[in-house]
Motif scaffolding. Structure first.
Motif, PDB file in Angstrom:
ATOM      1  N   LYS A   2     -30.502  48.905  54.451  1.00  0.00           N
ATOM      2  CA  LYS A   2     -29.847  49.268  53.205  1.00  0.00           C
ATOM      3  C   LYS A   2     -30.623  48.702  52.015  1.00  0.00           C
ATOM      4  O   LYS A   2     -31.142  47.585  52.068  1.00  0.00           O
ATOM      5  CB  LYS A   2     -28.417  48.724  53.183  1.00  0.00           C
ATOM      6  CG  LYS A   2     -27.513  49.291  54.263  1.00  0.00           C
ATOM      7  CD  LYS A   2     -27.226  50.758  54.050  1.00  0.00           C
ATOM      8  CE  LYS A   2     -26.213  51.276  55.066  1.00  0.00           C
ATOM      9  NZ  LYS A   2     -25.956  52.728  54.884  1.00  0.00           N
ATOM     10  N   ARG A   3     -30.696  49.507  50.952  1.00  0.00           N
ATOM     11  CA  ARG A   3     -31.411  49.111  49.738  1.00  0.00           C
ATOM     12  C   ARG A   3     -30.409  48.917  48.602  1.00  0.00           C
ATOM     13  O   ARG A   3     -29.543  49.760  48.382  1.00  0.00           O
ATOM     14  CB  ARG A   3     -32.443  50.172  49.350  1.00  0.00           C
ATOM     15  CG  ARG A   3     -33.662  50.198  50.252  1.00  0.00           C
ATOM     16  CD  ARG A   3     -34.427  51.513  50.123  1.00  0.00           C
ATOM     17  NE  ARG A   3     -34.766  51.842  48.750  1.00  0.00           N
ATOM     18  CZ  ARG A   3     -35.892  51.477  48.132  1.00  0.00           C
ATOM     19  NH1 ARG A   3     -36.792  50.745  48.785  1.00  0.00           N
ATOM     20  NH2 ARG A   3     -36.138  51.852  46.894  1.00  0.00           N
ATOM     21  N   PHE A  26     -30.479  42.989  53.574  1.00  0.00           N
ATOM     22  CA  PHE A  26     -30.746  44.114  52.684  1.00  0.00           C
ATOM     23  C   PHE A  26     -32.183  44.059  52.161  1.00  0.00           C
ATOM     24  O   PHE A  26     -32.787  42.987  52.082  1.00  0.00           O
ATOM     25  CB  PHE A  26     -29.806  44.069  51.478  1.00  0.00           C
ATOM     26  CG  PHE A  26     -28.393  44.492  51.775  1.00  0.00           C
ATOM     27  CD1 PHE A  26     -27.904  45.704  51.321  1.00  0.00           C
ATOM     28  CD2 PHE A  26     -27.542  43.673  52.508  1.00  0.00           C
ATOM     29  CE1 PHE A  26     -26.606  46.095  51.574  1.00  0.00           C
ATOM     30  CE2 PHE A  26     -26.239  44.054  52.783  1.00  0.00           C
ATOM     31  CZ  PHE A  26     -25.773  45.266  52.322  1.00  0.00           C
ATOM     32  N   ASP A  69     -28.753  52.572  48.179  1.00  0.00           N
ATOM     33  CA  ASP A  69     -27.396  52.574  48.718  1.00  0.00           C
ATOM     34  C   ASP A  69     -26.383  51.946  47.773  1.00  0.00           C
ATOM     35  O   ASP A  69     -25.241  52.408  47.664  1.00  0.00           O
ATOM     36  CB  ASP A  69     -27.381  51.824  50.055  1.00  0.00           C
ATOM     37  CG  ASP A  69     -28.278  52.488  51.085  1.00  0.00           C
ATOM     38  OD1 ASP A  69     -27.893  53.557  51.600  1.00  0.00           O
ATOM     39  OD2 ASP A  69     -29.366  51.948  51.353  1.00  0.00           O
ATOM     40  N   TYR A  70     -26.802  50.869  47.077  1.00  0.00           N
ATOM     41  CA  TYR A  70     -25.870  50.131  46.222  1.00  0.00           C
ATOM     42  C   TYR A  70     -26.574  49.691  44.937  1.00  0.00           C
ATOM     43  O   TYR A  70     -27.784  49.459  44.916  1.00  0.00           O
ATOM     44  CB  TYR A  70     -25.340  48.882  46.939  1.00  0.00           C
ATOM     45  CG  TYR A  70     -24.667  49.170  48.257  1.00  0.00           C
ATOM     46  CD1 TYR A  70     -23.346  49.626  48.299  1.00  0.00           C
ATOM     47  CD2 TYR A  70     -25.336  48.986  49.468  1.00  0.00           C
ATOM     48  CE1 TYR A  70     -22.719  49.890  49.512  1.00  0.00           C
ATOM     49  CE2 TYR A  70     -24.714  49.250  50.677  1.00  0.00           C
ATOM     50  CZ  TYR A  70     -23.411  49.706  50.693  1.00  0.00           C
ATOM     51  OH  TYR A  70     -22.801  49.975  51.889  1.00  0.00           O
ATOM     52  N   SER A 110     -25.188  56.494  45.064  1.00  0.00           N
ATOM     53  CA  SER A 110     -25.031  55.079  45.382  1.00  0.00           C
ATOM     54  C   SER A 110     -23.642  54.583  44.985  1.00  0.00           C
ATOM     55  O   SER A 110     -23.041  55.098  44.038  1.00  0.00           O
ATOM     56  CB  SER A 110     -26.062  54.237  44.614  1.00  0.00           C
ATOM     57  OG  SER A 110     -27.359  54.743  44.754  1.00  0.00           O
TER      58      SER A 110
END
Length: 327
Positions: A2-3, A26, A69-70, A110
């Motif tokens: 996950k990025r 991450f 992703d976030y 995201s």
């Protein structure tokens, strides 16, 4: 893997969030324009394969290659000295910066968490402050540039959630302290610690009867982490509900540091909140979160951190380039 993009990554809170998400496996993309942040806070992360840093002002267009992703939007001045010296930059990062990052989150699909503040409550008429309270804020007072920037941040975030279906979270952060805070930045803990370590009297605004509630950084990061992975779209208070007066807190610092200084009193700044205490019922119920580190334990850690600074760092005053030439 996950990025996650963390803005304000070189700041006090942002750097600790970088540490947490690296530890959780991450790939962390840090972003900061370094106007109040400091690269020394994240220098230990630069050799890591899954950390990258972008020197960029999020008030201008933000572009990143690849999936994302976030997003954690923590870019903002956070101390009175900072946002009173750079009022326009403070407004821009809360408004244009938030708009740019919401646009990026929409483009990348995201989840985005934005960092609001207890200052949205202003000088509260409700005590303790719960998330349903609308606040008592002066939009044209000197603190309004920070308070209203954060209130706009919340409003546009909810607009993107409702209108575009964007996956959003909002954290309202109460006074937080810990290692990597800047001495002399105007916040209570480093200000008192710095004065005590330099042998100066502790400066209290007003008569010291105003209250604050201090949350240790590890607890704050844990609350933010849980909120990001929760289903809570509405704002959530994250802070320590243990309230103390500023006068009592100054006396705690004197006792902790073993100094012989006295407390001196100066006029209270305009719009300085007289009470600050979070109602964390929502965080307890929805996140299963409450602070674990008591103030005596946390302050000892911070005191040891500040004691480890060089004499030059302890004596250094704030001489940052705060000249704001933007429109």
């Amino acid at each position: 893997m996950k990025r996650i993009l963390i803005t304000g990554a070189a700041g006090f809170l942002g750097s600790h969030l970088c540490d947490r998400f690296i530890a959780e496996g991450f790939h962390v993309i840090g972003m900061d324009n370094l106007i109040t942040g400091d690269l020394k806070n994240i220098a230990h992360l630069f050799p890591l394969e899954h950390f990258e840093f972008h020197h960029h002002d999020v008030s201008t267009f933000v572009h990143l290659e690849g999936k994302l992703d976030y997003i954690l939007h923590f870019a903002s001045p956070a101390s009175p000295i900072d946002y009173l010296k750079i009022p326009i930059e403070t407004l821009k990062v809360g408004s244009l910066g938030t708009l740019n990052l919401l646009g990026l989150a929409k483009q990348k699909n995201s989840r985005i968490l934005v960092a609001s503040t207890s200052e949205v409550y202003g000088d509260p008429l409700v005590h303790p402050q719960n998330e349903e309270y609308y606040g008592n804020v002066s939009p044209i007072g000197p603190r309004g540039v920070y308070d209203e920037a954060k209130r706009f941040m919340e409003s546009i975030t909810m607009a993107y959630h409702r209108h575009h279906g964007l996956d959003t979270r909002i954290v309202r952060i109460f006074n937080t302290y810990g290692p990597r805070m800047r001495l002399n930045d105007g916040r209570v803990v480093p200000a008192f610690m710095g004065q005590a370590l330099r042998g100066e009297d502790l400066t209290v605004f007003g008569d010291g009867s105003q209250t604050r509630s201090f949350c240790y950084i590890d607890d704050q990061v844990e609350g933010i982490y849980r909120l990001l992975f929760s289903d809570c779209v509405e704002p959530v208070n994250i802070g320590n509900p243990h309230e103390t007066t500023i006068k009592e807190f100054a006396e705690e610092i004197i006792a902790l540091t073993g100094t012989k200084q006295k407390v001196i009193y100066v006029p209270l700044p305009q719009d300085d909140p007289t009470q600050r205490q979070p109602d964390i019922s929502k965080a307890k119920k929805l996140l299963g979160w409450e602070p674990k580190v008591n103030r005596a334990e946390g302050l000892k850690i911070v005191y040891d951190y500040f004691k480890s600074l060089s004499p030059e760092e302890l004596q250094k005053k704030e001489h940052r380039n705060f000249t704001d030439k933007t429109n």
